[in-house]
Design an enzyme around this catalytic site. Structure first.
Site, PDB file in Angstrom:
ATOM      1  N   LYS A 115       0.821  -1.219   0.000  1.00 19.03           N
ATOM      2  CA  LYS A 115       0.000   0.000   0.000  1.00 19.03           C
ATOM      3  C   LYS A 115       0.861   1.279   0.000  1.00 19.03           C
ATOM      4  CE  LYS A 115      -4.007  -2.128   2.243  1.00 19.03           C
ATOM      5  NZ  LYS A 115      -5.057  -1.957   3.266  1.00 19.03           N
ATOM      6  N   TYR A 160     -12.376  -1.623  -4.064  1.00 21.49           N
ATOM      7  CA  TYR A 160     -12.899  -1.881  -2.708  1.00 21.49           C
ATOM      8  C   TYR A 160     -14.425  -1.798  -2.650  1.00 21.49           C
ATOM      9  CZ  TYR A 160      -8.398  -1.893  -0.180  1.00 21.49           C
ATOM     10  OH  TYR A 160      -7.159  -2.209   0.334  1.00 21.49           O
ATOM     11  N   ASN A 198      -2.197  -0.009   6.842  1.00 23.38           N
ATOM     12  CA  ASN A 198      -1.729  -1.308   7.352  1.00 23.38           C
ATOM     13  C   ASN A 198      -0.831  -2.046   6.357  1.00 23.38           C
ATOM     14  OD1 ASN A 198      -3.709  -2.042   5.570  1.00 23.38           O
ATOM     15  ND2 ASN A 198      -4.933  -3.205   7.025  1.00 23.38           N
ATOM     16  N   HIS A 210      -2.337  -5.506   1.504  1.00 21.64           N
ATOM     17  CA  HIS A 210      -3.691  -6.028   1.290  1.00 21.64           C
ATOM     18  C   HIS A 210      -3.576  -7.449   0.774  1.00 21.64           C
ATOM     19  CE1 HIS A 210      -7.803  -6.482  -0.229  1.00 21.64           C
ATOM     20  NE2 HIS A 210      -7.236  -7.005  -1.306  1.00 21.64           N
ATOM     21  N   GLU A 217     -10.052  -9.682  -7.941  1.00 22.61           N
ATOM     22  CA  GLU A 217      -8.948  -8.735  -7.743  1.00 22.61           C
ATOM     23  C   GLU A 217      -7.789  -8.943  -8.733  1.00 22.61           C
ATOM     24  OE1 GLU A 217      -9.739  -7.764  -3.033  1.00 22.61           O
ATOM     25  OE2 GLU A 217      -8.051  -9.043  -3.548  1.00 22.61           O
TER      26      GLU A 217
END
Ligand SMILES: Nc1ncnc2c1ncn2[C@@H]1O[C@@H]2COP(=O)(O)O[C@H]2[C@H]1O
Length: 137
Positions: free
Chosen positions: A9, A49, A112, A115, A126
């Protein structure tokens, strides 16, 4: 062999820890069968998302995911989906186990660091969101 989809990310790319994440991936025995660096538009982040569209954090999440480049990955291994989720650790780095990527490098529940697909159906959405079949080798 199973394939899963992963993202390093924007928070990790900004902090120059991409290499650390890739090392942990390779040390855990994954083969990287697809990899690209891209910057998502806000609309592309929303599409990726979409399952979270009704969640209160959706807007902030899409802003975060489009604020800088990401590394998109397809990883291959036996039980890749669950293995990658185990290596990532809990969504909130504060709850992540020792030895996981989010414990080592995660900043917050939003930032975080990584993913991963949570199920085969998710990976099936995805992976082609980012990669064509010809890009997976
Ligand atoms: N309260 C929250 N619960 C779950 N995910 C959150 C929350 N707030 C932000 N997020 C982000 O939403 C993301 C959805 O899936 P990820 O595994 O990419 O990681 C999650 C976090 O980056």
């Amino acid at each position: 062999m199973e394939r899963t989809f992963a993202i390093i990310k924007p928070d990790a790319v900004e902090r120059n820890v991409t290499g650390q994440v890739l090392s942990m991936i390779e040390e855990a025995g994954f083969k990287i069968v697809g990899m690209k660096k891209i910057q998502l538009t806000r609309k592309q982040a929303e599409g990726f998302y979409y399952v979270h569209a009704e969640r209160p954090f959706f807007g902030d999440l899409c802003t975060f995911m489009s604020r800088g480049p990401v590394i998109a990955l397809v990883l291959e291994k036996e039980d890749a989906i669950s293995s990658w989720r185990n290596l990532m650790g809990a969504t909130n780095p504060a709850n992540a186990a020792e030895g996981t990527i989010r414990k080592k490098l995660g900043v917050s529940i939003e930032e975080n660091t990584v993913h991963g697909s949570d199920a085969p159906e998710t990976a099936a959405y995805e992976i082609p969101y980012f990669f064509s079949a010809l890009e997976l080798v």
